[in-house]
Write a protein that holds these residues in place. Structure first.
Motif, short mmCIF file in Angstrom:
data_model
loop_
_atom_site.label_atom_id
_atom_site.label_comp_id
_atom_site.label_asym_id
_atom_site.label_seq_id
_atom_site.Cartn_x
_atom_site.Cartn_y
_atom_site.Cartn_z
N UNK A 104 0.85 -1.26 0.10
CA UNK A 104 0.13 0.03 0.04
C UNK A 104 0.91 1.27 -0.14
N UNK A 105 1.96 1.26 0.63
CA UNK A 105 2.91 2.07 0.64
C UNK A 105 3.48 2.58 -0.77
N UNK A 106 3.75 1.47 -1.61
CA UNK A 106 4.31 1.79 -2.75
C UNK A 106 2.91 2.47 -3.82
N UNK A 107 1.75 1.98 -3.36
CA UNK A 107 0.66 2.48 -4.31
C UNK A 107 0.52 3.91 -4.08
N UNK A 108 0.70 4.49 -2.72
CA UNK A 108 0.56 5.75 -2.48
C UNK A 108 1.61 6.54 -3.21
N UNK A 109 2.98 5.94 -3.03
CA UNK A 109 4.11 6.56 -3.76
C UNK A 109 3.91 6.94 -5.13
N UNK A 110 3.40 5.88 -6.00
CA UNK A 110 2.89 5.96 -7.20
C UNK A 110 1.90 6.99 -7.68
N UNK A 111 0.72 7.23 -6.67
CA UNK A 111 -0.17 8.12 -6.64
C UNK A 111 0.43 9.35 -6.51
N UNK A 112 1.54 9.88 -5.73
CA UNK A 112 2.09 10.77 -5.60
C UNK A 112 2.75 11.43 -7.05
N UNK A 113 3.43 10.44 -7.52
CA UNK A 113 4.36 10.93 -8.85
C UNK A 113 3.43 11.22 -9.97
N UNK A 114 2.18 10.40 -9.94
CA UNK A 114 1.36 10.75 -11.06
C UNK A 114 0.69 12.23 -10.87
N UNK A 115 0.04 12.42 -9.59
CA UNK A 115 -0.18 13.67 -9.42
C UNK A 115 0.67 14.92 -9.44
N UNK A 116 1.99 14.56 -9.32
CA UNK A 116 3.10 15.71 -9.68
C UNK A 116 2.92 15.95 -11.32
N UNK A 117 3.09 14.93 -11.93
CA UNK A 117 2.97 15.07 -13.41
C UNK A 117 1.69 16.13 -13.71
N UNK A 118 0.62 15.43 -13.21
CA UNK A 118 -0.44 16.10 -13.67
C UNK A 118 -0.52 17.61 -13.27
N UNK A 119 0.08 17.88 -12.46
CA UNK A 119 0.00 19.40 -11.58
C UNK A 119 0.61 20.27 -12.73
N UNK A 120 1.52 19.89 -13.45
CA UNK A 120 2.09 20.81 -14.30
C UNK A 120 1.25 21.45 -15.56
N UNK A 121 0.26 20.78 -15.76
CA UNK A 121 -0.77 20.96 -16.68
C UNK A 121 -2.11 21.56 -15.99
N UNK A 122 -2.17 21.60 -14.65
CA UNK A 122 -3.07 22.00 -13.81
C UNK A 122 -2.97 23.50 -13.61
N UNK A 123 -1.72 23.57 -12.88
CA UNK A 123 -1.53 24.99 -12.20
C UNK A 123 -1.44 26.29 -13.10
N UNK A 124 -1.13 26.30 -14.37
CA UNK A 124 -1.43 27.33 -15.52
C UNK A 124 -2.65 27.66 -15.67
N UNK A 125 -3.78 26.82 -15.58
CA UNK A 125 -5.09 26.99 -15.56
C UNK A 125 -5.42 27.75 -14.29
#
Length: 291
Positions: A68-89
């Motif tokens: 479960x710890x690894x799943x959260x770490x993977x979730x964090x990595x995906x969120x960081x990638x997605x943030x790059x497109x969300x923040x400018x909006x």
């Protein structure tokens, strides 16, 4: 005042301004960038403070096993990638609606905070999986927009309308201005390309101050060892703080924008938000933007 009609006019003005900016992009961007700092990158992911030799996570009486710890770490990595497109909006919506963008450097929830959240959900819901718990997390990427009380309702309408116009689906809209306790509008959105959920809180200076003042009380209330009597007392303290927050005119009637807006006339097509560097330049020249 018809906030929706005024917001529509502001969006039209934003379309015209963005079209001019696109046409003059190379010159304008070069001039502005020289005087404005770039958008600060999110802090690098640090090893979780609660990680132990077994690969799991343990903190404040809460635990996650290695898987479960690894799943959260993977979730964090995906969120960081997605943030790059969300923040400018979100930055563009802040500029157009004349909002202060509060705590932008904390737009990414820390890994430890996410792990506490997931571990708490698993404790409170036996049988729930980590994937199911992560599916309900709205605030791995989060923002706060703030206006003075007199401009609040118009600002919320304009900013949320722009987010919807850019294809973000409103998945949650919690308007608590008319209720006891917490004051503000907490909204969640799903980004169109990545599918990432993100949170946008809409505040006044007074409601944001109350939120910060009650945060430690809320955290204590959520700890596993807090007794039912303490929970009630802590909630009463929070309610008293929020009860002193003035309610802006029209705030109680604010509702989520339509999930999808009709496609605009091709001649007046709403452009995509500016890139991260361009939106940083725009925010440098707009009043009230706090990064």
């Amino acid at each position: 005042m018809n906030h929706r009609r005024t917001a529509s006019r502001l969006v039209s003005r934003a379309v015209t301004a963005a079209a001019l900016a696109a046409a003059l992009g190379p010159v304008t961007t070069a001039t502005a960038t020289a005087a404005a700092p770039a958008v600060p990158p999110p802090a690098a992911t640090a090893p979780a403070a609660g990680r132990e030799h077994d690969g799991g996570w343990h903190q404040d009486g809460l635990t996650l096993n290695s898987a479960d710890n690894k799943k959260v770490d993977a979730f964090v990595a995906r969120a960081r990638r997605a943030e790059r497109a969300i923040s400018p909006q979100v930055r563009t919506a802040a500029v157009v609606s004349h909002a202060a963008l509060i705590g932008f450097d904390q737009r990414l929830k820390s890994p430890d905070s996410l792990k506490r959240k997931v571990a708490t959900k698993l404790r409170e819901n036996p049988g729930q999986t980590a994937d199911q718990a992560l599916g309900t997390v709205n605030d791995a990427v989060r923002f706060t927009l703030q206006w003075p009380a007199g401009k609040y309702s118009q600002g919320v309408t304009t900013a949320s309308g722009l987010l919807a116009a850019w294809g973000n689906d409103s998945t949650r809209w919690s308007n608590t201005w008319s209720r006891p306790g917490y004051k503000g509008v907490n909204s969640a959105w799903r980004a169109p390309r990545s599918g990432q959920l993100f949170e946008v809180q809409f505040h006044t200076p007074e409601s944001k101050r109350a939120q910060l003042e009650t945060h430690k009380l809320y955290e204590e209330q959520r700890l596993p060892g807090t007794s039912p009597e303490q929970v009630r007392e802590l909630q009463a303290q929070q309610d008293a703080i929020f009860a002193a927050v003035p309610v802006p005119a029209g705030a109680e009637q604010l509702t989520a924008p339509a999930r999808r807006l009709p496609a605009p006339d091709p001649a007046r097509r709403l452009p995509a938000p500016a890139s991260a560097s361009a939106s940083a330049s725009a925010s440098a020249s707009a009043p009230g933007i706090v990064s």
